[in-house]
Design a protein around this motif. Structure first.
Motif, PDB file in Angstrom:
ATOM      1  N   GLY A 134       0.817  -1.216   0.000  1.00  0.00           N
ATOM      2  CA  GLY A 134       0.000   0.000   0.000  1.00  0.00           C
ATOM      3  C   GLY A 134       0.844   1.257   0.000  1.00  0.00           C
ATOM      4  O   GLY A 134       0.359   2.356  -0.252  1.00  0.00           O
ATOM      5  N   ASN A 135       2.132   1.169   0.243  1.00  0.00           N
ATOM      6  CA  ASN A 135       3.008   2.331   0.279  1.00  0.00           C
ATOM      7  C   ASN A 135       3.686   2.547  -1.067  1.00  0.00           C
ATOM      8  O   ASN A 135       4.659   3.300  -1.150  1.00  0.00           O
ATOM      9  N   GLY A 136       3.213   1.954  -2.124  1.00  0.00           N
ATOM     10  CA  GLY A 136       3.850   2.035  -3.428  1.00  0.00           C
ATOM     11  C   GLY A 136       3.928   3.448  -3.954  1.00  0.00           C
ATOM     12  O   GLY A 136       4.946   3.869  -4.510  1.00  0.00           O
ATOM     13  N   GLU A 137       2.874   4.240  -3.797  1.00  0.00           N
ATOM     14  CA  GLU A 137       2.875   5.614  -4.274  1.00  0.00           C
ATOM     15  C   GLU A 137       3.897   6.444  -3.511  1.00  0.00           C
ATOM     16  O   GLU A 137       4.631   7.240  -4.090  1.00  0.00           O
ATOM     17  N   ARG A 138       3.946   6.272  -2.195  1.00  0.00           N
ATOM     18  CA  ARG A 138       4.894   7.034  -1.382  1.00  0.00           C
ATOM     19  C   ARG A 138       6.322   6.650  -1.724  1.00  0.00           C
ATOM     20  O   ARG A 138       7.201   7.507  -1.828  1.00  0.00           O
ATOM     21  N   VAL A 139       6.575   5.373  -1.899  1.00  0.00           N
ATOM     22  CA  VAL A 139       7.920   4.927  -2.248  1.00  0.00           C
ATOM     23  C   VAL A 139       8.286   5.442  -3.630  1.00  0.00           C
ATOM     24  O   VAL A 139       9.420   5.895  -3.865  1.00  0.00           O
ATOM     25  N   GLY A 140       7.326   5.413  -4.551  1.00  0.00           N
ATOM     26  CA  GLY A 140       7.582   5.936  -5.899  1.00  0.00           C
ATOM     27  C   GLY A 140       7.891   7.420  -5.862  1.00  0.00           C
ATOM     28  O   GLY A 140       8.803   7.899  -6.561  1.00  0.00           O
ATOM     29  N   ALA A 141       7.159   8.195  -5.046  1.00  0.00           N
ATOM     30  CA  ALA A 141       7.419   9.631  -4.922  1.00  0.00           C
ATOM     31  C   ALA A 141       8.791   9.877  -4.325  1.00  0.00           C
ATOM     32  O   ALA A 141       9.537  10.756  -4.782  1.00  0.00           O
ATOM     33  N   ALA A 142       9.153   9.126  -3.318  1.00  0.00           N
ATOM     34  CA  ALA A 142      10.469   9.284  -2.708  1.00  0.00           C
ATOM     35  C   ALA A 142      11.561   8.909  -3.701  1.00  0.00           C
ATOM     36  O   ALA A 142      12.609   9.565  -3.773  1.00  0.00           O
ATOM     37  N   LEU A 143      11.329   7.873  -4.494  1.00  0.00           N
ATOM     38  CA  LEU A 143      12.293   7.453  -5.495  1.00  0.00           C
ATOM     39  C   LEU A 143      12.457   8.522  -6.565  1.00  0.00           C
ATOM     40  O   LEU A 143      13.580   8.842  -6.979  1.00  0.00           O
ATOM     41  N   ALA A 144      11.348   9.109  -6.992  1.00  0.00           N
ATOM     42  CA  ALA A 144      11.409  10.182  -7.996  1.00  0.00           C
ATOM     43  C   ALA A 144      12.136  11.397  -7.434  1.00  0.00           C
ATOM     44  O   ALA A 144      12.937  12.036  -8.121  1.00  0.00           O
ATOM     45  N   ALA A 145      11.879  11.720  -6.169  1.00  0.00           N
ATOM     46  CA  ALA A 145      12.553  12.859  -5.542  1.00  0.00           C
ATOM     47  C   ALA A 145      14.055  12.599  -5.459  1.00  0.00           C
ATOM     48  O   ALA A 145      14.873  13.491  -5.740  1.00  0.00           O
ATOM     49  N   ALA A 146      14.435  11.400  -5.074  1.00  0.00           N
ATOM     50  CA  ALA A 146      15.855  11.075  -4.995  1.00  0.00           C
ATOM     51  C   ALA A 146      16.507  11.127  -6.362  1.00  0.00           C
ATOM     52  O   ALA A 146      17.643  11.610  -6.512  1.00  0.00           O
ATOM     53  N   GLN A 147      15.820  10.670  -7.381  1.00  0.00           N
ATOM     54  CA  GLN A 147      16.362  10.701  -8.731  1.00  0.00           C
ATOM     55  C   GLN A 147      16.513  12.142  -9.208  1.00  0.00           C
ATOM     56  O   GLN A 147      17.520  12.504  -9.822  1.00  0.00           O
ATOM     57  N   ALA A 148      15.544  12.997  -8.901  1.00  0.00           N
ATOM     58  CA  ALA A 148      15.633  14.404  -9.289  1.00  0.00           C
ATOM     59  C   ALA A 148      16.807  15.077  -8.591  1.00  0.00           C
ATOM     60  O   ALA A 148      17.540  15.867  -9.191  1.00  0.00           O
ATOM     61  N   LEU A 149      17.008  14.763  -7.313  1.00  0.00           N
ATOM     62  CA  LEU A 149      18.139  15.342  -6.589  1.00  0.00           C
ATOM     63  C   LEU A 149      19.459  14.893  -7.205  1.00  0.00           C
ATOM     64  O   LEU A 149      20.401  15.681  -7.329  1.00  0.00           O
ATOM     65  N   SER A 150      19.564  13.634  -7.585  1.00  0.00           N
ATOM     66  CA  SER A 150      20.808  13.155  -8.193  1.00  0.00           C
ATOM     67  C   SER A 150      21.034  13.797  -9.551  1.00  0.00           C
ATOM     68  O   SER A 150      22.170  14.127  -9.915  1.00  0.00           O
ATOM     69  N   GLU A 151      19.978  14.042 -10.332  1.00  0.00           N
ATOM     70  CA  GLU A 151      20.118  14.717 -11.626  1.00  0.00           C
ATOM     71  C   GLU A 151      20.603  16.150 -11.428  1.00  0.00           C
ATOM     72  O   GLU A 151      21.466  16.631 -12.163  1.00  0.00           O
ATOM     73  N   ARG A 152      20.062  16.832 -10.431  1.00  0.00           N
ATOM     74  CA  ARG A 152      20.495  18.210 -10.155  1.00  0.00           C
ATOM     75  C   ARG A 152      21.963  18.235  -9.756  1.00  0.00           C
ATOM     76  O   ARG A 152      22.726  19.113 -10.166  1.00  0.00           O
ATOM     77  N   ALA A 153      22.373  17.270  -8.944  1.00  0.00           N
ATOM     78  CA  ALA A 153      23.774  17.216  -8.536  1.00  0.00           C
ATOM     79  C   ALA A 153      24.671  16.970  -9.741  1.00  0.00           C
ATOM     80  O   ALA A 153      25.755  17.582  -9.872  1.00  0.00           O
ATOM     81  N   LEU A 154      24.251  16.120 -10.680  1.00  0.00           N
ATOM     82  CA  LEU A 154      25.037  15.880 -11.901  1.00  0.00           C
ATOM     83  C   LEU A 154      25.116  17.140 -12.734  1.00  0.00           C
ATOM     84  O   LEU A 154      26.174  17.458 -13.309  1.00  0.00           O
ATOM     85  N   ASP A 155      23.998  17.863 -12.839  1.00  0.00           N
ATOM     86  CA  ASP A 155      23.994  19.128 -13.611  1.00  0.00           C
ATOM     87  C   ASP A 155      24.968  20.126 -13.008  1.00  0.00           C
ATOM     88  O   ASP A 155      25.699  20.820 -13.745  1.00  0.00           O
ATOM     89  N   ARG A 156      25.012  20.232 -11.705  1.00  0.00           N
ATOM     90  CA  ARG A 156      25.938  21.154 -11.029  1.00  0.00           C
ATOM     91  C   ARG A 156      27.381  20.749 -11.305  1.00  0.00           C
ATOM     92  O   ARG A 156      28.245  21.602 -11.542  1.00  0.00           O
ATOM     93  N   LEU A 157      27.637  19.435 -11.229  1.00  0.00           N
ATOM     94  CA  LEU A 157      28.994  18.977 -11.497  1.00  0.00           C
ATOM     95  C   LEU A 157      29.408  19.281 -12.930  1.00  0.00           C
ATOM     96  O   LEU A 157      30.555  19.683 -13.202  1.00  0.00           O
TER      97      LEU A 157
END
Length: 162
Positions: A134-157
């Motif tokens: 039942g936590n699939g949506e929350r886990v998916g949102a957290a996963l998307a947020a983590a992926q977005a943060l990693s993309e931003r860090a790559l862009d900065r680098l």
């Protein structure tokens, strides 16, 4: 004739005496059997008294054990309720953190600029939305947020490297 009458009376008394002796012998045997049965009955009654005393002690022991089990169960239920309340509070706090992260990621995203990210080896995902229940949506949102943060860090680098 008096001789025959007295002889007949004597024979009748003899027959009655034999019948009385025979019935006395039979009664004596029955009384002996009853006395033997009485002894067996007394033994049985004694065994029943001992067994009932043992059963009463066992019942008292079972009552003590039942009280102890009841007390232990009540303590465990109280502990489980406290853990349940703590867990519910932690889940609520986690949901609020995920909501804040999602809001931050949503506000921090740059306008849609086509960026070709450098190939990055995909990290193995330890939690899938199928297994999260039942936590699939929350886990998916957290996963998307983590992926977005990693993309931003790559862009900065990349921006610093250029």
């Amino acid at each position: 004739m008096t001789f025959f009458v007295s002889f007949a009376a004597d024979i009748l008394v003899a027959v009655l005496l034999v019948a009385t002796i025979a019935s006395s012998v039979r009664l004596s045997q029955r009384i002996s059997k009853l006395k033997a049965d009485e002894a067996a009955l007394r033994t049985t009654i004694g065994d029943l008294v001992v067994a009932s005393a043992t059963a009463e002690r066992a019942i008292a022991g079972l009552r003590v054990t039942l009280d102890e089990c009841d007390r232990t169960l009540a303590e465990r239920l109280g502990t489980a309720e406290r853990y349940s309340t703590d867990l519910a509070a932690h889940v609520a706090a986690g949901e609020s953190v995920i909501a804040r992260i999602a809001a931050i990621v949503g506000q921090a995203r740059p306008p849609a600029v086509p960026v070709t990210p450098a190939p990055v080896a995909a990290a193995p995902r330890s939690v899938s939305t199928e297994t999260a229940g039942g936590n699939g949506e929350r886990v998916g949102a957290a996963l998307a947020a983590a992926q977005a943060l990693s993309e931003r860090a790559l862009d900065r680098l990349r921006a610093k490297a250029a």
